[in-house]
Design an enzyme around this catalytic site. Sequence first.
Site, PDB file in Angstrom:
ATOM      1  N   ARG A   1      22.215  20.922  -3.564  1.00 14.54           N
ATOM      2  CA  ARG A   1      22.211  19.470  -3.370  1.00 14.54           C
ATOM      3  C   ARG A   1      22.608  18.784  -4.671  1.00 14.54           C
ATOM      4  O   ARG A   1      21.924  18.884  -5.678  1.00 14.54           O
ATOM      5  CB  ARG A   1      20.820  18.986  -2.941  1.00 14.54           C
ATOM      6  CG  ARG A   1      20.279  19.619  -1.654  1.00 14.54           C
ATOM      7  CD  ARG A   1      21.012  19.188  -0.407  1.00 14.54           C
ATOM      8  NE  ARG A   1      20.934  17.750  -0.149  1.00 14.54           N
ATOM      9  CZ  ARG A   1      19.978  17.159   0.552  1.00 14.54           C
ATOM     10  NH1 ARG A   1      18.982  17.871   1.050  1.00 14.54           N
ATOM     11  NH2 ARG A   1      19.998  15.845   0.760  1.00 14.54           N
TER      12      ARG A   1
ATOM     13  N   ARG B   1       1.043 -10.461   6.524  1.00 15.40           N
ATOM     14  CA  ARG B   1       2.497 -10.457   6.747  1.00 15.40           C
ATOM     15  C   ARG B   1       2.896  -9.693   8.009  1.00 15.40           C
ATOM     16  O   ARG B   1       4.046  -9.756   8.421  1.00 15.40           O
ATOM     17  CB  ARG B   1       3.203  -9.900   5.509  1.00 15.40           C
ATOM     18  CG  ARG B   1       2.970 -10.798   4.294  1.00 15.40           C
ATOM     19  CD  ARG B   1       3.676 -10.300   3.062  1.00 15.40           C
ATOM     20  NE  ARG B   1       5.127 -10.307   3.221  1.00 15.40           N
ATOM     21  CZ  ARG B   1       5.978  -9.854   2.316  1.00 15.40           C
ATOM     22  NH1 ARG B   1       5.512  -9.357   1.184  1.00 15.40           N
ATOM     23  NH2 ARG B   1       7.266  -9.881   2.521  1.00 15.40           N
TER      24      ARG B   1
ATOM     25  N   HIS C   1      -5.900 -13.752   9.950  1.00  9.50           N
ATOM     26  CA  HIS C   1      -5.113 -12.542   9.709  1.00  9.50           C
ATOM     27  C   HIS C   1      -5.876 -11.265  10.041  1.00  9.50           C
ATOM     28  O   HIS C   1      -5.412 -10.169   9.751  1.00  9.50           O
ATOM     29  CB  HIS C   1      -4.625 -12.502   8.263  1.00  9.50           C
ATOM     30  CG  HIS C   1      -3.847 -13.723   7.884  1.00  9.50           C
ATOM     31  ND1 HIS C   1      -2.699 -14.096   8.544  1.00  9.50           N
ATOM     32  CD2 HIS C   1      -4.066 -14.665   6.940  1.00  9.50           C
ATOM     33  CE1 HIS C   1      -2.230 -15.221   8.007  1.00  9.50           C
ATOM     34  NE2 HIS C   1      -3.054 -15.585   7.036  1.00  9.50           N
TER      35      HIS C   1
ATOM     36  N   PRO D   1       0.824  -1.217   0.000  1.00  7.85           N
ATOM     37  CA  PRO D   1       0.000   0.000   0.000  1.00  7.85           C
ATOM     38  C   PRO D   1       0.858   1.267   0.000  1.00  7.85           C
ATOM     39  O   PRO D   1       1.744   1.423   0.831  1.00  7.85           O
ATOM     40  CB  PRO D   1      -0.786  -0.105   1.319  1.00  7.85           C
ATOM     41  CG  PRO D   1      -0.635  -1.521   1.768  1.00  7.85           C
ATOM     42  CD  PRO D   1       0.634  -2.018   1.198  1.00  7.85           C
ATOM     43  N   GLU D   2       0.598   2.117  -0.953  1.00 11.13           N
ATOM     44  CA  GLU D   2       1.283   3.408  -1.026  1.00 11.13           C
ATOM     45  C   GLU D   2       0.293   4.501  -0.600  1.00 11.13           C
ATOM     46  O   GLU D   2      -0.861   4.209  -0.290  1.00 11.13           O
ATOM     47  CB  GLU D   2       1.772   3.651  -2.465  1.00 11.13           C
ATOM     48  CG  GLU D   2       2.868   2.699  -2.915  1.00 11.13           C
ATOM     49  CD  GLU D   2       4.239   3.133  -2.406  1.00 11.13           C
ATOM     50  OE1 GLU D   2       4.375   4.262  -1.896  1.00 11.13           O
ATOM     51  OE2 GLU D   2       5.185   2.328  -2.532  1.00 11.13           O
TER      52      GLU D   2
END
Length: 270
Positions: free
Chosen positions: A152, A109, A90, A2-3
């Site tokens: 940078r 997980r 789960h 998941p983002e």
Amino acid sequence: MPELPEVETTIRGLRAPLEGRVLTRVEPRRADLRRAIPPDLRQRLTGARITGLGRRAKYGLIHSDRGDTLVFHLGMSGRWRIDPESLGPHDHLILETDAGQRLALNDPRRFGSLDLAPTAELDAFVPFRMLGPEPLGGAIDAAYLAKAFAGRSAPAKALLLDQRIIAGLGNIYVCEALHMAGIRPDEPAMRIGRSSLQRLADAIPAILEAAIEAGGSTLRDYARPDGELGYFAKQWRVYGREGEACGCGATIQRFTQSGRSTFWCSRCQK
Ligand SMILES: [Zn+2]
């Protein structure tokens, strides 16, 4: 995994069953995920009313009227299930509301996390202390990027992945935004011109909002049969497409930067 767009979509999906509701049952079904679940989580949230939901980087926020915020992270495999027909091994946290709905945080997980933090001091919550501004909401403009990139020599991609500069932006979205903005992923950040920075500042929310929109339609499809808040497969511009044709006709390339795959088009990104 998941983002940010999946977390945002999840929060939007959780508002209807949770916002304004009283939690009649709060049941953690194990003591830990990636780290310990607060042992008093059940006591502190049972009977509380949910006053609002939000997101910080890739963390979901569920605010209660007791001054506590339940902070969750979906890790690699987490998802919320709404009114699941049955509970499985789960499903690690069960919430029930006074409207009779049941929600389960499912995470096979167990790389996710559950924490409680004082709502008034969320900025001091350890994972949030060093975070930069959110990529949605208008804080990331060309002037902000120019300041963050000044002097940078690190590649643009590395700085965009730095959570202290922008919170919650992952590898997929950085690859996609650099392609949309026409910037080489290995370009030293300080050498990127103002017009490119403007394109980049526009591309970051555009890419994320398109993904959220795609997830929103997936979510509606998902929510009907069994209520799962799903992740979505999207057709990316370059991500995961090594060897395929870019929209311009050139071949998409991949190389490894700081141990992570970068996908890009040498014709579009100069
Ligand atoms: Zn191209």
